[in-house]
Enzyme design. Structure first.
Site, PDB file in Angstrom:
ATOM      1  N   LEU A  89      84.577  50.554  11.958  1.00  0.00           N
ATOM      2  CA  LEU A  89      84.822  49.562  11.160  1.00  0.00           C
ATOM      3  C   LEU A  89      84.050  49.388   9.905  1.00  0.00           C
ATOM      4  CD1 LEU A  89      86.243  46.674  10.555  1.00  0.00           C
ATOM      5  CD2 LEU A  89      84.538  45.483  11.930  1.00  0.00           C
ATOM      6  N   GLU A  90      84.671  49.307   8.781  1.00  0.00           N
ATOM      7  CA  GLU A  90      84.113  49.057   7.418  1.00  0.00           C
ATOM      8  C   GLU A  90      83.962  47.739   7.125  1.00  0.00           C
ATOM      9  OE1 GLU A  90      84.215  53.144   4.784  1.00  0.00           O
ATOM     10  OE2 GLU A  90      86.188  52.144   4.880  1.00  0.00           O
ATOM     11  N   VAL A  91      82.935  47.049   6.930  1.00  0.00           N
ATOM     12  CA  VAL A  91      82.954  45.486   6.536  1.00  0.00           C
ATOM     13  C   VAL A  91      82.619  45.670   5.154  1.00  0.00           C
ATOM     14  CG1 VAL A  91      81.640  43.369   6.636  1.00  0.00           C
ATOM     15  CG2 VAL A  91      82.503  44.450   8.970  1.00  0.00           C
TER      16      VAL A  91
END
Ligand code: 3H9
Length: 712
Positions: free
Chosen positions: A465-467
């Site tokens: 997951l890229e935040v």
């Protein structure tokens, strides 16, 4: 040392040994533990007041997490590593040969050397808790179970079941462990200790251990307990390992060999093979890289993307998901099944909501059929999912994830609608792969609560997951998104709000280059085969079909707009989309599909692109062009601060696009090759194929200064 690692109490003739490694979050079998254990054990053996032993962990969520991986990094030579393994074997042999019964009471993680420890005991009681997991993950570190695991596991649960666990390094939950015969009794945690004590008393009275026999039945007789059958099993397992590892990972084959030697030539020979192979593997480059990734991933688990102590995570109980398409449903389903929160799924019409809810139930349905979920848990989790077409029910959501169509105006409108109803302090996340968060949040009433959460498709399976914080996003919002991503089982990297973020940024020139190669007539299969040989799980062309060529068209357009000529889309995408080839989902792409099954490359593509198939491009050239395009972009993006550290960048590449883990990630590859060499190759590629290969400033500087991404 003041605090002992093992506490011993005598309860009615049964010695209860509790392991609690002081100052450490988990129990591990390090040098100190081994030394103390040997002493404790000798005392127990000699003590005539002890009839039996129960072994417990004092840690809340772990039994034993294995040998101390930190110690492996100190090992300088094959011989030293061999000694580690031999010592481990000797220690566990002492348990196995003790004349008094030893019972392991297992609650929590029981991995690697920890499981080998439990296997050496005479009886195992497991807690039925979800935290209880048993496995031999050594191959994931490029190693093999080196303390008797390759010997004792197949003897206990049968050859085939043991190979399933050893060769893939996947762990099993308590209930499966019980079905396999890996634990003899399965009880709730509350009575684990009592049950283990009762077993110890029983075993000290009866001389024979009664154990439900597993690995029997017709197939067991045929394949596990018959030398000819076993030969078949070895050969099939070998074939499957070779095809899965592509020859890049030596550990599973070595482990298979140790199992074979042990079963065919006896335990003593098996143990020798095991410590020899362990020694050999521990000093390989592959193992070193995989161990680095383990520590990188572990460190990431504690990194919230903001300086320590600057943000507080909101506890999420209820969340909303907007958009019930493939992405939205995937997010909803994963949130329910992994984080067990209430999820309300919204879309514009009920028909779509219904389809979304059905898809969101997917992970739960699978859990039920695979018997990972009980009927009760299934019903409870399904009840967490609800759907709606209006704005009801969001007033108490702590988090909303928007996953609507990739269109700036639509996204801004949805945000405005939700700002009206969301309670103060809640977090609004947008799942976008290309649109800057800053632009979505522009004009919002509370831009400090808006953040990007870029999930990868399919959400349930993809580990990354890229935040992405926007310009005004506050620390609480960042920490909330990061923590919730972890609760969903993701490895989370916090990246800068810059076109393509990290993963799509470095993927972009790589995919483009595959397009250029195609446009020159390079065979589809040659391109893909070259990159799977390099170690990617799929080649770029197959990936294009999976992602969707229309999706790639849109993304590459955004990248071109942001970065100009260097990332100009290869002149093939428009033609493919124009011809109605959207990839697997449309049943037509660069490969052929029949009834949803991928067949060979579609040879009519060359005619469509107006080129002749040309066989002469060498695999070396293909690899160089694709790989170096990515390396250059990765170095440039690091220079622009897109990732917070090389560690995040490499882990993002490995978990986001399947960059070969044994190579350590693109930035490690640059270090290994040296920046100077990468610059040289890029310059010659630029001379041949054009300025898109011009080495970026960051890399040139790095080469000049002889600097590395990693200091080690
Ligand atoms: C082996 O056993 C070889 C044998 O066959 C033969 C030998 C002769 N070693 O991940 P977390 C640390 S190979 C050293 O944040 P979680 C971890 O680094 C081993 N350190 O917690 C971290 O340290 P820090 C086979 C270890 O709850 C802290 O513990 N075993 C080890 O999310 C907390 O970890 C494995 O491959 C270790 N074995 O996950 C298991 N284990 O706080 C590897 C943990 O200083 N471990 N640490 O940053 C894991 O998969 C996860 O850590 C675990 C806990 C599931 C246990």
């Amino acid at each position: 040392r003041l605090m002992p690692i093992f506490q011993v109490t005598n309860e009615d003739g049964v010695a209860v040994v509790t392991m609690d490694l002081p100052g450490e979050p988990v129990n591990k079998l390090n040098a100190a533990a081994k030394a103390e254990f040997t002493q404790v054990f000798a005392a127990l053996a000699a003590d005539s007041n002890v009839k039996a032993v129960v072994f417990l962990s004092g840690k809340p969520g772990t039994f034993i997490a294995g040998a101390d991986i930190e110690e492996f990094t100190q090992v300088k030579s094959r011989e030293e590593a061999e000694v580690l393994s031999r010592d481990g074997q000797a220690m566990l042999d002492d348990i196995a040969h003790l004349s008094k019964p030893v019972v392991a009471a297992i609650h929590g993680v029981c991995l690697g050397g920890g499981l080998e420890f439990a296997l050496a005991c005479h009886y195992r009681v497991g807690s039925s808790d979800d935290k209880t997991q048993l496995g031999l993950p050594e191959v994931q570190l490029g190693l093999l179970p080196g303390a008797g695991g390759c010997q004792r596991l197949p003897r206990l649960i049968g050859l085939r079941a043991a190979l399933d666990m050893i060769l893939a390094g996947k762990s099993v939950r308590a209930r499966k462990a019980y079905r396999l015969g890996l634990v003899d009794e399965l009880v709730p945690q509350s009575i684990l200790r009592r049950t283990a004590l009762a077993a110890a008393h029983r075993l000290s009275r009866d001389s024979v251990v009664k154990r439900a026999k597993r690995g029997t039945g017709f197939m067991g007789l045929l394949l596990d307990r018959n030398p000819l059958g076993r030969r078949l099993v070895y050969s099939q397992a070998g074939k499957s390992v070779r095809s899965k590892t592509g020859g890049h990972y030596p550990a599973p084959l070595a482990a298979l060999d140790c199992v074979r030697v042990g079963l065919e030539k006896g335990m003593a020979a098996g143990l020798v093979a095991e410590h020899r192979e362990f020694g050999r593997l521990a000093v390989t480059d592959v193992s070193r890289k995989l161990v680095q990734i383990f520590f990188g991933t572990t460190a990431l688990k504690k990194d919230d993307g903001v300086p320590r102590g600057t943000g507080t995570a909101l506890e999420i109980r209820r969340m909303g998901v907007v958009g019930s398409g493939f992405m939205g449903a995937g997010i909803a389903g994963t949130a329910v099944s992994r984080a067990q929160v209430e999820v309300r799924l919204k879309d514009t019409d009920l028909g779509r909501v219904a389809i979304g809810l059905k898809a969101a139930r997917g992970p739960l349905d699978k859990g039920l059929t695979r018997r990972r979920l009980t009927k009760y848990d299934y019903a409870r989790q399904v009840a967490l999912l609800s759907g709606t077409t209006d704005m009801t029910g969001f007033g108490r959501s702590e988090l909303v994830v928007e996953a609507v169509f990739e269109d700036l105006e639509v996204k801004r409108q949805v945000l405005a609608e939700f700002e009206e109803v969301l309670p103060g302090g809640s977090v609004y996340a947008t799942n976008t792969s290309t649109i800057p968060i800053e632009r979505i949040a522009d004009g919002a009433a509370h831009p400090e609560r808006v953040i990007g959460m870029h999930f990868f498709s399919p959400v349930e399976k993809m580990p990354l997951l890229e935040v992405i914080p926007g310009k005004e996003t506050n620390a609480d919002t960042i920490v909330t998104a990061v923590h919730f991503g972890r609760r969903m089982g993701k490895t989370v990297i916090v990246v800068r709000d810059h076109p393509g973020f990290w993963v799509n940024r470095i993927l972009s020139p790589y995919m483009n280059e595959a397009g250029y190669l195609l446009k020159e007539g390079t065979p589809i299969e040659a391109i893909d085969r070259t990159m799977t040989r390099y170690g990617f799980p799929v080649g770029p062309i197959a990936l294009l079909d999976e992602v969707g060529i229309d999706v790639a068209q849109k993304a590459s357009g955004v990248m071109y707009q942001a970065f100009g000529e260097r990332l100009r889309p290869a002149p093939v995408i428009d033609a493919l989309v124009g011809d109605g080839r959207l990839g697997r989902k449309s049943g037509r792409g660069l490969y052929r599909y029949e009834k949803g099954k991928k067949k060979g490359p579609d040879q009519s593509v060359y005619r469509l692109l107006g080129v002749q198939r040309r066989e002469e491009v060498s695999p070396e050239t293909i690899e160089e062009r694709l790989l170096y395009a990515m390396l250059n972009e990765a170095a440039m993006a690091v220079g622009e601060g897109v990732v917070r550290s090389p560690r995040d960048g490499d882990i993002g590449a490995i978990f986001g696009i399947g960059f070969p883990p044994f190579r350590g990630g693109p930035l490690r590859v640059i270090d290994t090759l040296s920046a100077a060499r990468v610059v040289d190759v890029l310059q010659s590629l630029a001379a041949m194929y054009g300025p898109r290969f011009t080495p970026c400033d960051a890399l040139v500087e790095q080469a000049k200064a002889n600097r590395k991404f990693y200091p080690d």
